[in-house]
Design a protein around this motif. Structure first.
Motif, PDB file in Angstrom:
ATOM      1  N   ARG A  29      25.768  31.162  55.339  1.00 52.55           N
ATOM      2  CA  ARG A  29      25.552  30.158  54.291  1.00 52.55           C
ATOM      3  C   ARG A  29      25.515  28.806  54.973  1.00 52.55           C
ATOM      4  O   ARG A  29      26.393  28.481  55.768  1.00 52.55           O
ATOM      5  N   TYR A  30      24.481  28.020  54.660  1.00 49.31           N
ATOM      6  CA  TYR A  30      24.251  26.814  55.450  1.00 49.31           C
ATOM      7  C   TYR A  30      23.781  25.677  54.566  1.00 49.31           C
ATOM      8  O   TYR A  30      22.749  25.770  53.893  1.00 49.31           O
ATOM      9  N   GLY A  31      24.552  24.581  54.552  1.00 48.87           N
ATOM     10  CA  GLY A  31      24.138  23.353  53.901  1.00 48.87           C
ATOM     11  C   GLY A  31      23.881  23.502  52.416  1.00 48.87           C
ATOM     12  O   GLY A  31      24.369  24.426  51.751  1.00 48.87           O
ATOM     13  N   HIS A  32      23.073  22.587  51.878  1.00 52.88           N
ATOM     14  CA  HIS A  32      22.723  22.627  50.455  1.00 52.88           C
ATOM     15  C   HIS A  32      21.228  22.414  50.264  1.00 52.88           C
ATOM     16  O   HIS A  32      20.789  21.839  49.280  1.00 52.88           O
ATOM     17  N   ALA A  33      20.454  22.865  51.215  1.00 56.44           N
ATOM     18  CA  ALA A  33      19.001  22.794  51.118  1.00 56.44           C
ATOM     19  C   ALA A  33      18.438  24.209  51.045  1.00 56.44           C
ATOM     20  O   ALA A  33      19.140  25.186  51.310  1.00 56.44           O
ATOM     21  N   LEU A  34      17.170  24.302  50.664  1.00 59.50           N
ATOM     22  CA  LEU A  34      16.509  25.604  50.622  1.00 59.50           C
ATOM     23  C   LEU A  34      16.196  26.064  52.040  1.00 59.50           C
ATOM     24  O   LEU A  34      15.599  25.326  52.824  1.00 59.50           O
ATOM     25  N   LEU A  35      16.601  27.266  52.373  1.00 58.83           N
ATOM     26  CA  LEU A  35      16.334  27.848  53.678  1.00 58.83           C
ATOM     27  C   LEU A  35      15.090  28.734  53.602  1.00 58.83           C
ATOM     28  O   LEU A  35      14.716  29.196  52.528  1.00 58.83           O
ATOM     29  N   PRO A  36      14.450  29.007  54.727  1.00 60.91           N
ATOM     30  CA  PRO A  36      13.284  29.893  54.717  1.00 60.91           C
ATOM     31  C   PRO A  36      13.693  31.355  54.546  1.00 60.91           C
ATOM     32  O   PRO A  36      14.869  31.678  54.356  1.00 60.91           O
ATOM     33  N   ALA A  37      12.700  32.241  54.637  1.00 61.95           N
ATOM     34  CA  ALA A  37      12.956  33.672  54.474  1.00 61.95           C
ATOM     35  C   ALA A  37      13.773  34.207  55.644  1.00 61.95           C
ATOM     36  O   ALA A  37      13.569  33.815  56.802  1.00 61.95           O
ATOM     37  N   LEU A  38      14.700  35.094  55.344  1.00 61.10           N
ATOM     38  CA  LEU A  38      15.519  35.723  56.376  1.00 61.10           C
ATOM     39  C   LEU A  38      14.685  36.632  57.266  1.00 61.10           C
ATOM     40  O   LEU A  38      14.834  36.630  58.492  1.00 61.10           O
ATOM     41  N   MET A  39      13.795  37.425  56.675  1.00 63.91           N
ATOM     42  CA  MET A  39      13.044  38.439  57.399  1.00 63.91           C
ATOM     43  C   MET A  39      11.609  37.984  57.659  1.00 63.91           C
ATOM     44  O   MET A  39      11.011  37.290  56.838  1.00 63.91           O
ATOM     45  N   GLU A  40      11.071  38.415  58.792  1.00 62.45           N
ATOM     46  CA  GLU A  40       9.661  38.197  59.063  1.00 62.45           C
ATOM     47  C   GLU A  40       8.831  39.086  58.143  1.00 62.45           C
ATOM     48  O   GLU A  40       9.261  40.189  57.779  1.00 62.45           O
ATOM     49  N   PRO A  41       7.638  38.644  57.730  1.00 69.02           N
ATOM     50  CA  PRO A  41       6.784  39.503  56.888  1.00 69.02           C
ATOM     51  C   PRO A  41       6.524  40.841  57.579  1.00 69.02           C
ATOM     52  O   PRO A  41       6.361  40.913  58.801  1.00 69.02           O
ATOM     53  N   GLY A  42       6.531  41.894  56.785  1.00 69.86           N
ATOM     54  CA  GLY A  42       6.254  43.214  57.326  1.00 69.86           C
ATOM     55  C   GLY A  42       7.415  43.882  58.024  1.00 69.86           C
ATOM     56  O   GLY A  42       7.229  44.859  58.749  1.00 69.86           O
ATOM     57  N   THR A  43       8.641  43.384  57.812  1.00 68.86           N
ATOM     58  CA  THR A  43       9.816  43.992  58.439  1.00 68.86           C
ATOM     59  C   THR A  43      10.902  44.234  57.398  1.00 68.86           C
ATOM     60  O   THR A  43      10.912  43.633  56.329  1.00 68.86           O
ATOM     61  N   TYR A  44      11.813  45.126  57.741  1.00 70.23           N
ATOM     62  CA  TYR A  44      13.015  45.336  56.929  1.00 70.23           C
ATOM     63  C   TYR A  44      14.181  45.633  57.852  1.00 70.23           C
ATOM     64  O   TYR A  44      13.992  46.037  59.011  1.00 70.23           O
ATOM     65  N   ALA A  45      15.378  45.419  57.351  1.00 65.24           N
ATOM     66  CA  ALA A  45      16.591  45.739  58.096  1.00 65.24           C
ATOM     67  C   ALA A  45      17.592  46.363  57.142  1.00 65.24           C
ATOM     68  O   ALA A  45      17.516  46.176  55.922  1.00 65.24           O
ATOM     69  N   ILE A  46      18.522  47.099  57.700  1.00 58.95           N
ATOM     70  CA  ILE A  46      19.533  47.793  56.901  1.00 58.95           C
ATOM     71  C   ILE A  46      20.910  47.261  57.285  1.00 58.95           C
ATOM     72  O   ILE A  46      21.257  47.189  58.471  1.00 58.95           O
ATOM     73  N   ASP A  47      21.681  46.877  56.282  1.00 60.36           N
ATOM     74  CA  ASP A  47      23.057  46.453  56.498  1.00 60.36           C
ATOM     75  C   ASP A  47      23.929  47.705  56.430  1.00 60.36           C
ATOM     76  O   ASP A  47      24.055  48.322  55.367  1.00 60.36           O
ATOM     77  N   PRO A  48      24.554  48.111  57.551  1.00 57.15           N
ATOM     78  CA  PRO A  48      25.331  49.350  57.535  1.00 57.15           C
ATOM     79  C   PRO A  48      26.625  49.251  56.731  1.00 57.15           C
ATOM     80  O   PRO A  48      27.199  50.275  56.361  1.00 57.15           O
ATOM     81  N   GLU A  49      27.074  48.028  56.458  1.00 52.08           N
ATOM     82  CA  GLU A  49      28.340  47.869  55.761  1.00 52.08           C
ATOM     83  C   GLU A  49      28.147  47.875  54.246  1.00 52.08           C
ATOM     84  O   GLU A  49      27.072  47.552  53.741  1.00 52.08           O
ATOM     85  N   PRO A  50      29.193  48.228  53.496  1.00 56.13           N
ATOM     86  CA  PRO A  50      29.109  48.143  52.032  1.00 56.13           C
ATOM     87  C   PRO A  50      28.850  46.709  51.594  1.00 56.13           C
ATOM     88  O   PRO A  50      29.247  45.755  52.272  1.00 56.13           O
ATOM     89  N   SER A  51      28.192  46.550  50.461  1.00 56.09           N
ATOM     90  CA  SER A  51      27.929  45.211  49.938  1.00 56.09           C
ATOM     91  C   SER A  51      27.959  45.247  48.420  1.00 56.09           C
ATOM     92  O   SER A  51      27.710  46.285  47.803  1.00 56.09           O
ATOM     93  N   GLY A  52      28.275  44.099  47.842  1.00 52.26           N
ATOM     94  CA  GLY A  52      28.302  43.999  46.390  1.00 52.26           C
ATOM     95  C   GLY A  52      29.592  44.526  45.782  1.00 52.26           C
ATOM     96  O   GLY A  52      30.470  45.050  46.475  1.00 52.26           O
ATOM     97  N   PRO A  53      29.717  44.397  44.449  1.00 55.23           N
ATOM     98  CA  PRO A  53      30.940  44.867  43.777  1.00 55.23           C
ATOM     99  C   PRO A  53      31.026  46.382  43.810  1.00 55.23           C
ATOM    100  O   PRO A  53      30.008  47.060  43.994  1.00 55.23           O
ATOM    101  N   PRO A  54      32.253  46.907  43.677  1.00 56.14           N
ATOM    102  CA  PRO A  54      33.523  46.187  43.459  1.00 56.14           C
ATOM    103  C   PRO A  54      34.087  45.613  44.755  1.00 56.14           C
ATOM    104  O   PRO A  54      33.854  46.138  45.832  1.00 56.14           O
TER     105      PRO A  54
END
Length: 352
Positions: A29-54
């Protein structure tokens, strides 16, 4: 290459995408401005850790259960949601509609606080969370329980070998046009700093002069005890000559596609660093303006345009640093746990 489809009705939800490593700044999380896209077009990544509730607070989890999850120091809370969230660039999403009642955010857009906010346009199943608020890298996180991965007709992307990666010699510049340090650098150095401290064994460390010192030395001086350096860091990796044999720690690139760190020869400890940052450290040279006749005098910088210079001293990202350090077993050592607790209690104090 693959596409992700709705697990309910099978409609295609993404463009063809190739898997890459999860960027080190994915949760930054960085600053209070709009950041660009995390991923390059045409790519995906998988977060191995749990995310979201609960979410469960540390007081309910306990050290043993957290350690079984790969977390070795106290954190505010841990997600007990599904692991394996898939992240893609917003422009690669297809066949979805917003869920109006889940479109809350902090300031300028959506932050996902209400859970999945994108539904399959065909069957209405909640399938993903669009993030585009300020301070967040723009992304769409696909719910691993709501989508399926299927092969695409497009040819598979080749994994770039280390020699080809070094041959490109391209990296992310450390300073942006506005004069601020790149948030990608702050995240990458924050993560590498956690590994570097663990490799230091609590002893003073010397780093190479130049940009490596600009980004690492101040933090090492603040967090490690004073005194003559007991260990030395050197850049090591493809395209570089063998590092100084006296170096005991090697700063090596982390492959952007596989996520694996380059392995140096010998028994030296290695510290992984995001490849785009490592490439700039290893190969960047200021380009000097060449006069019509003669040469540029030593020490004279080009003036058209001027090289980008930061407005302030470099500060690693404290959140990324803490998140990385909490997941290193070495943080159980008393000296390193003291550093963790100190930064946790004052995340914006020097050097952060």
């Amino acid at each position: 290459m693959a596409v992700f489809v709705c697990a309910g009705c099978g409609v295609v939800l993404t463009a063809p995408v190739a898997q890459v490593a999860l960027p080190v700044h994915a949760r930054q999380r960085y600053g209070h401005a709009l950041l660009p896209a995390l991923m390059e077009p045409g790519t995906y990544a998988i977060d191995p850790e749990p995310s979201g509730p609960p979410w469960r607070p540390w007081s309910e989890i306990g050290a043993d259960e957290a350690a079984a999850r790969g977390v070795f120091a106290p954190v505010h809370s841990l997600s007990f949601g599904a692991p394996g969230a898939i992240v893609v660039a917003p422009g690669d999403i297809r066949g979805t509609v917003l869920i109006p009642e889940r479109c809350d955010g902090y300031c300028m857009g959506l932050d996902g606080r209400d859970g999945p906010n994108l539904a399959c346009a065909q069957c209405g199943r909640a399938v993903a969370t669009r993030i585009d608020d300020c301070t967040y890298w723009q992304a769409v996180w696909l719910d691993p329980d709501a989508v399926r991965r299927v092969p695409a007709d497009d040819p598979a992307r080749r994994t770039v070998d280390w020699e080809a990666l070094a041959g490109e010699r391209q990296g992310t510049p450390p300073v942006e046009a506005s004069g601020v340090w790149s948030p990608r650098w702050e995240a990458a150095v924050g993560a590498a700093l956690a590994h570097l401290l663990a490799a230091s064994a609590g002893m003073p460390v010397a780093v190479p002069d130049g940009l490596v010192a600009d980004t690492f030395a101040r933090a090492l001086e603040a967090l490690l005890p004073p005194g003559p350096p007991a260990k030395t860091v050197a850049l090591a990796g493809p395209g570089l000559s063998a590092p100084d044999p006296a170096a005991s720690i090697a700063l090596v690139p982390r492959h952007p596609q596989t996520g694996k760190a380059w392995r140096p020869s010998g028994t030296v400890d290695s510290v992984p660093l995001a490849a785009d940052v490592w490439l700039h450290l290893a190969f960047h040279q200021d380009q000097l303006t060449v006069p019509v006749t003669g040469g540029m005098p030593d020490g004279v910088l080009r003036d058209d345009p001027l090289p980008l210079r930061p407005r302030e001293l470099f500060r690693p990202d404290s959140r990324v640093f803490l998140d990385t350090l909490a997941r290193l077993p070495a943080v159980d050592q008393p000296w390193l746990r003291r550093i963790y607790e100190h930064v946790k209690d004052a995340p914006y104090a020097r050097p952060f």
